[in-house]
Motif scaffolding. Structure first.
Motif, PDB file in Angstrom:
ATOM      1  N   GLY A   1      51.903  35.731  30.982  1.00  0.00           N
ATOM      2  CA  GLY A   1      52.664  35.931  29.751  1.00  0.00           C
ATOM      3  C   GLY A   1      51.820  36.021  28.507  1.00  0.00           C
ATOM      4  O   GLY A   1      52.283  36.522  27.480  1.00  0.00           O
ATOM      5  N   VAL A   2      50.558  35.550  28.565  1.00  0.00           N
ATOM      6  CA  VAL A   2      49.706  35.615  27.373  1.00  0.00           C
ATOM      7  C   VAL A   2      48.993  36.963  27.267  1.00  0.00           C
ATOM      8  O   VAL A   2      48.326  37.226  26.273  1.00  0.00           O
TER       9      VAL A   2
ATOM     10  N   ARG B   1      48.209  43.090  31.412  1.00  0.00           N
ATOM     11  CA  ARG B   1      49.061  42.935  32.595  1.00  0.00           C
ATOM     12  C   ARG B   1      48.804  44.069  33.590  1.00  0.00           C
ATOM     13  O   ARG B   1      48.823  43.854  34.813  1.00  0.00           O
ATOM     14  N   ALA B   2      48.535  45.273  33.078  1.00  0.00           N
ATOM     15  CA  ALA B   2      48.182  46.380  33.970  1.00  0.00           C
ATOM     16  C   ALA B   2      46.862  46.084  34.677  1.00  0.00           C
ATOM     17  O   ALA B   2      46.699  46.371  35.872  1.00  0.00           O
TER      18      ALA B   2
ATOM     19  N   GLY C   1      37.671  37.056  44.147  1.00  0.00           N
ATOM     20  CA  GLY C   1      37.817  37.136  42.700  1.00  0.00           C
ATOM     21  C   GLY C   1      36.888  36.207  41.966  1.00  0.00           C
ATOM     22  O   GLY C   1      36.389  36.533  40.879  1.00  0.00           O
ATOM     23  N   ARG C   2      36.606  35.043  42.558  1.00  0.00           N
ATOM     24  CA  ARG C   2      35.665  34.118  41.923  1.00  0.00           C
ATOM     25  C   ARG C   2      34.267  34.729  41.847  1.00  0.00           C
ATOM     26  O   ARG C   2      33.543  34.520  40.876  1.00  0.00           O
ATOM     27  N   LEU C   3      33.900  35.483  42.876  1.00  0.00           N
ATOM     28  CA  LEU C   3      32.596  36.138  42.862  1.00  0.00           C
ATOM     29  C   LEU C   3      32.525  37.214  41.788  1.00  0.00           C
ATOM     30  O   LEU C   3      31.436  37.539  41.303  1.00  0.00           O
ATOM     31  N   LEU C   4      33.674  37.762  41.421  1.00  0.00           N
ATOM     32  CA  LEU C   4      33.734  38.867  40.458  1.00  0.00           C
ATOM     33  C   LEU C   4      34.538  38.475  39.221  1.00  0.00           C
ATOM     34  O   LEU C   4      35.185  39.308  38.593  1.00  0.00           O
ATOM     35  N   ALA C   5      34.466  37.187  38.853  1.00  0.00           N
ATOM     36  CA  ALA C   5      35.309  36.675  37.766  1.00  0.00           C
ATOM     37  C   ALA C   5      35.074  37.423  36.458  1.00  0.00           C
ATOM     38  O   ALA C   5      36.033  37.713  35.719  1.00  0.00           O
ATOM     39  N   ASP C   6      33.833  37.742  36.139  1.00  0.00           N
ATOM     40  CA  ASP C   6      33.558  38.437  34.878  1.00  0.00           C
ATOM     41  C   ASP C   6      34.212  39.818  34.858  1.00  0.00           C
ATOM     42  O   ASP C   6      34.706  40.263  33.816  1.00  0.00           O
ATOM     43  N   ALA C   7      34.210  40.496  35.995  1.00  0.00           N
ATOM     44  CA  ALA C   7      34.846  41.815  36.070  1.00  0.00           C
ATOM     45  C   ALA C   7      36.351  41.701  35.897  1.00  0.00           C
ATOM     46  O   ALA C   7      36.984  42.549  35.251  1.00  0.00           O
ATOM     47  N   VAL C   8      36.944  40.633  36.443  1.00  0.00           N
ATOM     48  CA  VAL C   8      38.388  40.443  36.280  1.00  0.00           C
ATOM     49  C   VAL C   8      38.723  40.190  34.813  1.00  0.00           C
ATOM     50  O   VAL C   8      39.696  40.728  34.284  1.00  0.00           O
ATOM     51  N   VAL C   9      37.898  39.380  34.154  1.00  0.00           N
ATOM     52  CA  VAL C   9      38.125  39.127  32.728  1.00  0.00           C
ATOM     53  C   VAL C   9      38.120  40.435  31.938  1.00  0.00           C
ATOM     54  O   VAL C   9      38.986  40.668  31.081  1.00  0.00           O
ATOM     55  N   ARG C  10      37.165  41.290  32.246  1.00  0.00           N
ATOM     56  CA  ARG C  10      37.100  42.581  31.536  1.00  0.00           C
ATOM     57  C   ARG C  10      38.349  43.415  31.775  1.00  0.00           C
ATOM     58  O   ARG C  10      38.788  44.144  30.885  1.00  0.00           O
ATOM     59  N   ASP C  11      38.943  43.286  32.953  1.00  0.00           N
ATOM     60  CA  ASP C  11      40.173  44.033  33.246  1.00  0.00           C
ATOM     61  C   ASP C  11      41.374  43.453  32.488  1.00  0.00           C
ATOM     62  O   ASP C  11      42.316  44.170  32.168  1.00  0.00           O
ATOM     63  N   LEU C  12      41.341  42.144  32.229  1.00  0.00           N
ATOM     64  CA  LEU C  12      42.461  41.503  31.524  1.00  0.00           C
ATOM     65  C   LEU C  12      42.323  41.589  30.009  1.00  0.00           C
ATOM     66  O   LEU C  12      43.280  41.318  29.286  1.00  0.00           O
ATOM     67  N   LEU C  13      41.123  41.942  29.545  1.00  0.00           N
ATOM     68  CA  LEU C  13      40.874  42.064  28.119  1.00  0.00           C
ATOM     69  C   LEU C  13      40.337  43.472  27.817  1.00  0.00           C
ATOM     70  O   LEU C  13      39.201  43.636  27.372  1.00  0.00           O
ATOM     71  N   PRO C  14      41.146  44.513  28.087  1.00  0.00           N
ATOM     72  CA  PRO C  14      40.645  45.877  27.907  1.00  0.00           C
ATOM     73  C   PRO C  14      40.418  46.189  26.430  1.00  0.00           C
ATOM     74  O   PRO C  14      40.972  45.556  25.547  1.00  0.00           O
TER      75      PRO C  14
END
Length: 407
Positions: A359-360, A366-367, A394-407
């Motif tokens: 929700g944040v 969200r996409a 996902g833990r191994l690629l946490a930085d990449a996930v962050v970049r996807d959530l903060l486009p």
């Protein structure tokens, strides 16, 4: 803290804070960090704000350090004035090697914090320590003073790896120190590991994990080696004496840590941290990761209160000099914008086992979460419950996930 600092704005001489920052002090908890900058020797990989005796000038002696910290604590109390925090939930004494100070000095600092703001009845009080800097007597004195948790820098059980890292303790000393801490009555004992050091074999890391589990500790931190510019380790790698760390090897080591610790009854609660129970989780670090308030005491220490972040001058002599002149040791500060606060919240909370509320996130975020889910980087159960929770991959690629959530 390592790394370049933002320029920021000047800190008032008296250390005072904007009214808006004071209005909600401690709403998400309140902790105190104390930085002790002294080390007996400098490890080759370390770029923390630490100093050996030979590197320090006048006005920065170990003997006077407790008094200097207490002077900053008095200034902090004046800065918060009529809006003191609720009782202090956590205290973390880090470094450096805090246990190079006499146990009596560490006790005086803790007593000063209690007298100034009051410790909660269930406060978590942690000190870091190098294994060779403690003994049964000093550990009992720290426990009697109110320290409830100790974090010991083990790094590895392999003598060759310890030598490359310039660690001073023997391969078995960390485990012995952990046992002595448990015998002294510490509620929680942590061992720190570093993996991916050049020359480390898979068998070396497996042996380190075996020793950690056998030590009977209830918390383990494991971090991939990071080569920081300006360190001896970086210089050796530039000269070709040592190979640079491998991302693939680091990933293999992380998977080995997860498998061994999970089998031994530990659960991850932050990407680099595992605990045997919820009570064993480091509450002070959770305060950071969940956006709480803390006051940092000591040279180079960072603080965060009500959306204002500031950092002290780094050199112990300059730090002591400012306090002796009745001035704040703060070098600069910044007021976080809503966008900056949101970015940091996403970056830090995503690393936690309970994840981040979807929700944040905005529509683009969200996409991104949907893509991460499809790629197997977020758990299906967490997503169905409205949260972004990292899978093991996902833990191994946490930085990449962050970049996807903060486009």
């Amino acid at each position: 803290m390592p790394g370049a600092l933002p320029e920021g704005e000047p800190v008032p001489v008296d250390g005072s804070l904007p009214p808006a920052a004071l209005s909600a002090v401690g709403a998400r908890g309140f902790g105190v960090y104390v930085h002790v900058p002294f080390c007996a020797s400098r490890c080759g990989y370390c770029d923390f704000n630490t100093y050996t005796s030979a590197e320090l000038g006048g006005g920065a002696s170990r003997e006077s350090y407790a008094e200097t910290v207490l002077a900053e604590l008095a200034l902090a109390a004046r800065a918060l004035g009529d809006t003191p925090p609720p009782r202090v939930d956590t205290v973390f004494v880090g470094g450096g090697t805090p246990t190079l100070l006499p146990a009596d000095d560490l006790a005086r600092i803790l007593d000063g914090i209690d007298r100034t703001w009051g410790l909660a009845a269930d406060a978590e009080v942690t000190t870091e320590a190098n294994p060779e800097s403690v003994n049964p007597g000093s550990l009992k004195a720290l426990r009697a003073a109110g320290y409830t948790r100790i974090s010991l820098g083990m790094q590895s059980a392999a003598p060759g790896v310890l030598a490359i890292l310039d660690r001073q303790h023997s391969a078995g000393r960390a485990v012995a120190a952990a046992e002595e801490a448990r015998d002294a009555g510490f509620d929680h004992v942590n061992l720190d590991l570093i993996y991916g050091t050049p020359g480390e074999h898979a068998e070396d890391f497996a042996a380190s994990l075996d020793q950690v589990v056998a030590a009977g500790v209830d918390h383990v931190s494991a971090y991939a080696l990071i080569v920081e510019e300006g360190t001896r380790l970086a210089a050796r790698m530039r000269r070709g004496e040592l190979a640079y760390p491998s991302d693939d090897v680091a990933a293999d080591r992380y998977l080995a840590a997860e498998a061994a610790l999970d089998a031994a009854g530990f659960s991850w609660y932050e990407v680099s941290n595992w605990a045997r129970s919820e009570a064993a989780r480091c509450r002070h670090n959770l305060l950071y990761w969940r956006g709480g308030d803390w006051w940092g005491l000591g040279p180079g220490a960072h603080s965060h209160v009500g959306g204002v972040r500031w950092w002290n001058v780094k050199h112990p002599t300059a730090y002591a000099g400012r306090l002796a002149a009745g001035k704040s040791p703060g070098l600069a500060r910044e007021v976080l914008t809503p966008d900056e606060a949101h970015m940091e919240d996403v970056m830090l909370r995503l690393r936690l086992a309970d994840g981040l509320s979807l929700g944040v996130l905005d529509a683009a975020g969200r996409a991104g979460a949907q893509r991460a889910l499809a790629d197997g980087l977020l758990t299906a159960d967490g997503y169905a419950a409205g949260r972004a929770v990292l899978t093991l991959r996902g833990r191994l690629l946490a930085d990449a996930v962050v970049r996807d959530l903060l486009p």
